[in-house]
Design a protein around this motif. Structure first.
Motif, PDB file in Angstrom:
ATOM      1  N   ALA A  22       0.834  -1.204   0.000  1.00 24.41           N
ATOM      2  CA  ALA A  22       0.000   0.000   0.000  1.00 24.41           C
ATOM      3  C   ALA A  22       0.874   1.261   0.000  1.00 24.41           C
ATOM      4  O   ALA A  22       0.584   2.221  -0.727  1.00 24.41           O
ATOM      5  CB  ALA A  22      -0.935   0.007   1.200  1.00 24.41           C
ATOM      6  N   PHE A  23       1.921   1.275   0.800  1.00 23.64           N
ATOM      7  CA  PHE A  23       2.841   2.418   0.814  1.00 23.64           C
ATOM      8  C   PHE A  23       3.515   2.589  -0.543  1.00 23.64           C
ATOM      9  O   PHE A  23       3.623   3.705  -1.054  1.00 23.64           O
ATOM     10  CB  PHE A  23       3.905   2.265   1.906  1.00 23.64           C
ATOM     11  CG  PHE A  23       3.441   2.674   3.262  1.00 23.64           C
ATOM     12  CD1 PHE A  23       2.904   3.928   3.499  1.00 23.64           C
ATOM     13  CD2 PHE A  23       3.568   1.805   4.342  1.00 23.64           C
ATOM     14  CE1 PHE A  23       2.478   4.308   4.764  1.00 23.64           C
ATOM     15  CE2 PHE A  23       3.137   2.173   5.600  1.00 23.64           C
ATOM     16  CZ  PHE A  23       2.602   3.422   5.820  1.00 23.64           C
ATOM     17  N   TRP A  27       3.092   5.819  -2.936  1.00 22.24           N
ATOM     18  CA  TRP A  27       4.258   6.584  -3.368  1.00 22.24           C
ATOM     19  C   TRP A  27       4.287   6.684  -4.891  1.00 22.24           C
ATOM     20  O   TRP A  27       4.527   7.753  -5.453  1.00 22.24           O
ATOM     21  CB  TRP A  27       5.537   5.933  -2.848  1.00 22.24           C
ATOM     22  CG  TRP A  27       6.770   6.633  -3.318  1.00 22.24           C
ATOM     23  CD1 TRP A  27       7.341   7.749  -2.792  1.00 22.24           C
ATOM     24  CD2 TRP A  27       7.566   6.271  -4.452  1.00 22.24           C
ATOM     25  NE1 TRP A  27       8.450   8.116  -3.509  1.00 22.24           N
ATOM     26  CE2 TRP A  27       8.610   7.212  -4.539  1.00 22.24           C
ATOM     27  CE3 TRP A  27       7.509   5.248  -5.379  1.00 22.24           C
ATOM     28  CZ2 TRP A  27       9.579   7.146  -5.517  1.00 22.24           C
ATOM     29  CZ3 TRP A  27       8.482   5.190  -6.355  1.00 22.24           C
ATOM     30  CH2 TRP A  27       9.498   6.130  -6.426  1.00 22.24           C
ATOM     31  N   ALA A  28       4.062   5.581  -5.571  1.00 20.28           N
ATOM     32  CA  ALA A  28       4.068   5.566  -7.040  1.00 20.28           C
ATOM     33  C   ALA A  28       2.974   6.478  -7.594  1.00 20.28           C
ATOM     34  O   ALA A  28       3.186   7.193  -8.587  1.00 20.28           O
ATOM     35  CB  ALA A  28       3.894   4.143  -7.558  1.00 20.28           C
ATOM     36  N   ALA A  33       1.501  11.508 -10.188  1.00 13.26           N
ATOM     37  CA  ALA A  33       0.740  12.764 -10.176  1.00 13.26           C
ATOM     38  C   ALA A  33       1.675  13.968 -10.243  1.00 13.26           C
ATOM     39  O   ALA A  33       1.396  14.945 -10.945  1.00 13.26           O
ATOM     40  CB  ALA A  33      -0.134  12.837  -8.925  1.00 13.26           C
ATOM     41  N   ARG A  34       2.795  13.884  -9.553  1.00  7.87           N
ATOM     42  CA  ARG A  34       3.759  14.977  -9.571  1.00  7.87           C
ATOM     43  C   ARG A  34       4.378  15.145 -10.960  1.00  7.87           C
ATOM     44  O   ARG A  34       4.527  16.265 -11.455  1.00  7.87           O
ATOM     45  CB  ARG A  34       4.852  14.738  -8.533  1.00  7.87           C
ATOM     46  CG  ARG A  34       5.652  15.988  -8.238  1.00  7.87           C
ATOM     47  CD  ARG A  34       6.522  15.822  -7.054  1.00  7.87           C
ATOM     48  NE  ARG A  34       7.655  14.994  -7.490  1.00  7.87           N
ATOM     49  CZ  ARG A  34       8.624  14.603  -6.713  1.00  7.87           C
ATOM     50  NH1 ARG A  34       8.597  14.905  -5.452  1.00  7.87           N
ATOM     51  NH2 ARG A  34       9.606  13.888  -7.176  1.00  7.87           N
TER      52      ARG A  34
END
Length: 185
Positions: A22-23, A27-28, A33-34
């Protein structure tokens, strides 16, 4: 190890793996999105830059064309009317320059500043020659000793403008083509 402890350890390992996954997924997604937001930001910056750079190149080219008329000029050529047309073209560069500096990046603004500085200096020198021409005409043809060498240097400087415009164009194209993978400052 008994079966109950093995089941608890298995459940614990499964939950740790699920939390880790999940982490990693979060993060991905944030990175994706960034990256998307950065690409959109660059696209939005590129569109107005194109028109700003185009306006600056047009103003600088107009100034350069007027400069060429001064290339073979003698002191009598420097009339108030001709210097006024040069001043108007120089003012156009100054207006377009402000937009270029605000649109960025820094290296494009620096070259635009060099073009603007040349236009201002060239125009001020033309105004100085216009005043000297009036003084010479009123003084019955007496020429100041500094005027000959200054006029030669002035005429030679005309060739600088097209080179500066070309340099600006190349740097502006590089800025427009940048996909964000390299820094232009």
């Amino acid at each position: 190890m008994d079966a109950g402890l093995a089941a608890v350890c298995g459940a614990l390992a499964g939950s740790v793996a699920t939390i880790g996954a999940a982490f990693a997924t979060g993060w991905a997604q944030r990175e994706g999105a960034r990256i998307s937001a950065r690409a959109e930001h660059l696209r939005q910056r590129r569109e107005p830059r194109h028109s700003v750079y185009k306006e600056f190149i047009a103003a600088a080219s107009s100034f350069s064309e007027i400069c060429l008329s001064f290339r073979w000029a003698e002191i009598e050529f420097f009339t108030d009317e001709r210097v006024a047309s040069l001043q108007t073209a120089s003012d156009g560069i100054k207006e377009a320059w402000l937009n270029v500096v605000l649109a960025g990046p820094t290296n494009v603004g620096l070259v635009a500043s060099e073009v603007r500085d040349f236009a201002v200096d060239f125009t001020l020198s033309a105004r100085m020659f216009a005043v000297a021409a009036v003084i010479e005409a009123d003084g019955h043809g007496v020429r100041a000793p500094w005027m000959g060498p200054a006029l030669i240097k002035y005429k030679e400087s005309v060739a600088k403008m097209p080179q500066d415009i070309q340099r600006f164009t190349e740097i502006a194209q590089a800025a427009l083509d940048n996909d964000g993978s390299k820094s232009l400052k």
